[in-house]
Design an enzyme around this catalytic site. Structure first.
Site, PDB file in Angstrom:
ATOM      1  N   HIS A 165       0.830  -1.215   0.000  1.00  0.00           N
ATOM      2  CA  HIS A 165       0.000   0.000   0.000  1.00  0.00           C
ATOM      3  C   HIS A 165       0.860   1.259   0.000  1.00  0.00           C
ATOM      4  CE1 HIS A 165      -2.186  -3.307   2.035  1.00  0.00           C
ATOM      5  NE2 HIS A 165      -3.135  -2.932   1.195  1.00  0.00           N
TER       6      HIS A 165
HETATM    7  S1  FES Z   1       1.718  -0.698   3.382  1.00  0.00           S
HETATM    8 FE1  FES Z   1       0.077  -2.012   3.711  1.00  0.00          FE
HETATM    9  S2  FES Z   1       1.050  -3.771   4.306  1.00  0.00           S
HETATM   10 FE2  FES Z   1       2.668  -2.446   4.025  1.00  0.00          FE
END
Ligand code: FES
Length: 273
Positions: free
Chosen positions: A238
């Site tokens: 993410h």
């Molecule tokens: S940014 Fe979501 S798991 Fe690492």
């Protein structure tokens, strides 16, 4: 032959006397002559099954005193001929004399009692301590499990500026050999601007070595080393960016990368766990 049956107390109304023909040492029992011409009616009633009929005793059995001319006496009323054992060998020296007062030996007997009580208490405490220790130690991890919980890393195998990943307790473990530029850069970061404020020196034991659990604090992905906007770690799931100290600088992750417990064993070896 005469037999007398006697009962005591509430059984007095049932006292009865009966004559029985029984053999004795002086006169054996003679069998009765059979009268062939007399018909003896058979009692076809089934006998009552009770304690007396089953044991073959009289219906009014129980405590019976009997006496006759040639029958041996069968009742013993007192037992005053039993010799009392001598326990002198087991008694204390100062209480051997039954006529002497026991006050004189009170102190020594108290001392003996206290000594025995203290010795028993100490022995009981020792046994209880051993039992509890054994029980508690049986709940702890075994030696093979403890061996798996630690990892020993040779630091000279990691070149400067590189990050190596190891498997430790089923998770990735990052060991980063930082350059002097990275050390200076991370030490100069304004902690107040960080999402999870922590100074670089609070996360390392030696500035050139950063040791981290390689699990993103957002949802648990494994970040990529030497990537991201801050040159430390980047989580592609993410888009979380960590710096070279493992601190979160950008993206959804709420916390810095975890620093595990570790110890340096000499200059070249570190033990994690
Ligand atoms: S940014 Fe979501 S798991 Fe690492």
């Amino acid at each position: 032959m005469l037999s007398v049956a006697a009962r005591a107390g509430p059984f007095a109304p049932f006292v009865s006397a009966a004559a029985h023909a029984v053999p004795g040492p002086l006169r054996p029992l003679a069998p009765a002559a059979a009268h062939r011409d007399r018909k003896v009616p058979l009692d076809l009633k089934r006998p009552l099954l009770c304690r007396e009929s089953l044991s073959g005793r009289a219906a009014r059995g129980g405590l019976v005193a009997s006496a006759s001319l040639n029958a041996p006496a069968g009742v013993r009323c007192v037992h005053n001929d039993v010799a009392v054992p001598d326990f002198s060998a087991y008694r204390r020296q100062d209480v051997q004399d039954a006529s002497a007062s026991s006050q004189g030996s009170s102190d020594s007997r108290k001392g003996f009692s206290y000594l025995m009580t203290a010795a028993t208490g100490v022995a009981t405490a020792y046994v209880a301590k051993n039992v509890v220790t054994q029980f508690i130690s049986s709940l702890s991890a075994s030696a093979d499990v403890l061996a798996l919980s630690k990892i020993e890393i040779k630091l000279s195998d990691i070149p400067e500026g590189k990050n190596m990943a190891f498997k430790w307790r089923g998770k990735p473990l990052f060991v980063r050999h930082r350059t002097q530029a990275e050390i200076s850069q991370e030490a100069g970061v304004d902690v107040s601007q960080l999402r999870d404020p922590q100074h670089d020196l609070d996360r390392v034991k030696k500035p050139e070595w950063v040791i981290l659990v390689g699990v993103c604090t957002h949802l648990g992905c494994v970040p990529i080393a030497n990537a991201g906007d801050f040159g430390g770690y980047y989580c592609p799931c993410h888009g979380s960016h960590y710096d070279a100290s493992g601190r979160i600088r950008k993206g959804p992750a709420p916390l810095n990368l975890e620093v595990p417990f570790y110890q340096f064993i000499g200059d070249d070896t570190v033990v994690v766990g």
